[in-house]
Design an enzyme around this catalytic site. Structure first.
Site, PDB file in Angstrom:
ATOM      1  N   TRP A 108       0.984  -1.311  -0.048  1.00  0.00           N
ATOM      2  CA  TRP A 108      -0.153   0.057  -0.166  1.00  0.00           C
ATOM      3  C   TRP A 108       0.818   1.053   0.047  1.00  0.00           C
ATOM      4  CZ3 TRP A 108      -5.145  -0.425  -0.703  1.00  0.00           C
ATOM      5  CH2 TRP A 108      -5.891   0.634  -0.603  1.00  0.00           C
ATOM      6  N   ASP A 160      -0.229  11.168  -3.870  1.00  0.00           N
ATOM      7  CA  ASP A 160      -1.302  12.100  -3.831  1.00  0.00           C
ATOM      8  C   ASP A 160      -2.483  11.526  -3.071  1.00  0.00           C
ATOM      9  OD1 ASP A 160      -2.969  10.616  -5.777  1.00  0.00           O
ATOM     10  OD2 ASP A 160      -2.503  11.764  -7.415  1.00  0.00           O
ATOM     11  N   GLU A 163      -3.998   8.422  -3.831  1.00  0.00           N
ATOM     12  CA  GLU A 163      -3.188   7.230  -3.700  1.00  0.00           C
ATOM     13  C   GLU A 163      -2.640   6.715  -4.931  1.00  0.00           C
ATOM     14  OE1 GLU A 163      -6.100   4.888  -1.044  1.00  0.00           O
ATOM     15  OE2 GLU A 163      -4.686   5.868   0.565  1.00  0.00           O
ATOM     16  N   GLU A 334     -19.306   5.896  -2.895  1.00  0.00           N
ATOM     17  CA  GLU A 334     -18.067   6.803  -3.373  1.00  0.00           C
ATOM     18  C   GLU A 334     -18.290   7.586  -4.781  1.00  0.00           C
ATOM     19  OE1 GLU A 334     -14.465   4.714  -5.157  1.00  0.00           O
ATOM     20  OE2 GLU A 334     -13.527   5.451  -2.995  1.00  0.00           O
TER      21      GLU A 334
HETATM   22  C1  BGC Z   1      -9.309   7.136  -2.326  1.00  0.00           C
HETATM   23  C2  BGC Z   1      -8.719   8.085  -1.112  1.00  0.00           C
HETATM   24  C3  BGC Z   1      -9.487   7.512  -0.079  1.00  0.00           C
HETATM   25  C4  BGC Z   1      -9.671   6.128   0.304  1.00  0.00           C
HETATM   26  C5  BGC Z   1     -10.652   6.013   1.407  1.00  0.00           C
HETATM   27  C6  BGC Z   1      -9.297   5.860  -2.110  1.00  0.00           C
HETATM   28  O1  BGC Z   1     -10.043   5.321  -3.298  1.00  0.00           O
HETATM   29  O2  BGC Z   1      -8.457   7.435  -3.569  1.00  0.00           O
HETATM   30  O3  BGC Z   1      -8.609   9.227  -1.339  1.00  0.00           O
HETATM   31  O4  BGC Z   1      -8.830   8.237   1.161  1.00  0.00           O
HETATM   32  O5  BGC Z   1     -10.381   5.769  -0.846  1.00  0.00           O
HETATM   33  O6  BGC Z   1     -11.817   6.658   1.358  1.00  0.00           O
END
Ligand code: BGC
Length: 383
Positions: A108, A160, A163, A334
């Site tokens: 990760w 970033d 991720e 999301e």
């Molecule tokens: C996003 C992150 C987020 C994480 C948990 C990831 O897919 O790119 O910005 O912090 O999910 O929500």
């Protein structure tokens, strides 16, 4: 369905007894607490008057950072020896709900600095609304550790906020650092943080100057920067284009004013490239994660910006889109997949990690923040 009330309940019901907010309870990969998501969620709880919940979160952050504080000494030694920092020295982006480093996935991308500025900013916002300055005495150690850490890492390439792209620096991440450090500077100036010996204002000024000098291209902010190396200065990564998270440079981290011309240029570019007519907001054009759908939290973020600039119709339209895209039980996912940028990538992700995360606590938090800021705008109109 009262989506505002439901959002508060989703967050409260998914806060661990120790204070951590799970990113999403129904999505195995997100059964952790991210400082990035958590700081926005805590801020939403403050805006909703749920201060006990946010206070518990900040205490959890404090104890988690204290647990790993010795890593900052290792990082200092690594940097002094001219080494590239590794997992022994960096502070992680996500933790188990009881505040330990997640070690299931050793691959990760844990080096993401933005959550560390965000939690300082969120804490200062919490104090602004509660005036519970005693919490600062309790959290002084993790505050100092975070300031020290940010000073060491702010110009190092790291992942970033999505991720990705560990090879670059990211104006969004730098904005969070500015937001956190400037908040500490303000607390010091107000005499609330005399035990912090850090020159927070000097550091904040340095970050702002850096962004002004390096992160603007053709009248708008750019997503990524090449870090300086071997005598070469930092330069924009021209092909990286715009990313919706660049809104953070103005809202909420306030590196630049809403009326700053590069902020206005960036919002125009987000509108043109990432916002569907009567729809939601994408992260960035090349997004393939779950086919690259429209993100609830970014749609709310753009609405938050418009509420602050007094553009009521735009803010309300974005709010409506979110409400129309809630699940029948009120949960906010999301992302929404009706108009994906890269549909062929949806199924591979679904096979890998399951259905799109829902509810995502960060989506609910941003919805709350949008509702509150529209309310504030309406109240100002009455005055
Ligand atoms: C996003 C992150 C987020 C994480 C948990 C990831 O897919 O790119 O910005 O912090 O999910 O929500």
């Amino acid at each position: 369905m009262d989506l505002y009330r439901h959002s508060i309940n989703v967050i409260l019901n998914n806060q661990d007894k120790g204070g951590a907010f799970i990113a999403s309870p129904a999505f195995p990969t997100y059964r952790y607490c991210w400082l990035r998501d958590g700081s926005f969620i805590a801020h939403a709880m403050d805006r909703a008057g749920e201060h006990e919940s946010s206070e518990k979160f900040f205490r959890w952050v404090g104890s988690t950072i204290n647990r790993y504080a010795a890593k900052v000494d290792i990082l200092t030694a690594q940097l002094q020896a001219g080494k590239i920092p590794d997992n022994r020295g960096i502070l992680n982006t996500r933790f188990t709900l009881d505040g330990f480093e997640e070690n299931v996935d050793s691959q990760w991308g844990n080096f993401q600095m933005d959550g560390y500025g965000s939690w300082l900013w969120g804490l200062a916002e919490h104090l602004r609304s509660t005036r519970n300055y005693a919490l600062l005495d309790e959290l002084i150690d993790p505050i100092n550790v975070t300031m020290h850490y940010l000073k060491l890492v702010w110009q190092l390439p790291n992942y970033d906020c999505w991720e990705e792209h560990p090879e670059y620096l990211h104006p969004y991440s730098l904005a969070t650092t500015y937001g956190g450090v400037a908040a500490i500077a303000d607390l010091k100036a107000a005499g609330k943080l005399s035990s912090c010996t850090f020159d927070a204002q000097g550091f904040a000024d340095e970050i702002k100057a850096f962004l002004t000098d390096h992160a603007i291209l053709n009248g708008k902010f750019i997503k990524h920067l090449w870090p300086a190396k071997e005598g070469q200065a930092t330069t924009p990564v021209i092909e990286s284009g715009v990313d919706a998270s660049l809104l953070g440079l103005a809202v909420p981290y306030h590196v630049f004013d809403l009326s700053n011309t590069a902020i206005i240029g960036t919002v125009q570019s987000i509108e043109k490239e990432l916002h569907l007519l009567h729809g939601g907001v994408y992260r960035y054009k090349e997004d393939v994660y779950y086919g690259g759908g429209e993100w609830i939290l970014l749609t709310a973020w753009l609405g938050w910006y418009y509420a602050l600039t007094g553009e009521k119709t735009r803010a309300s339209e974005l709010l409506k889109w979110i409400e129309n895209n809630a699940e029948p039980n009120g949960d906010l996912p999301e992302q929404v997949s009706d108009h994906m940028l890269a549909p062929i990538f949806f199924e591979p992700w679904r096979k890998k990690w399951g259905s799109i995360a829902s509810p995502l606590l960060w989506s609910h938090a941003m919805y709350i923040l949008l509702v509150r800021s529209i309310e504030d705008m309406k109240a100002q109109e009455v005055c």
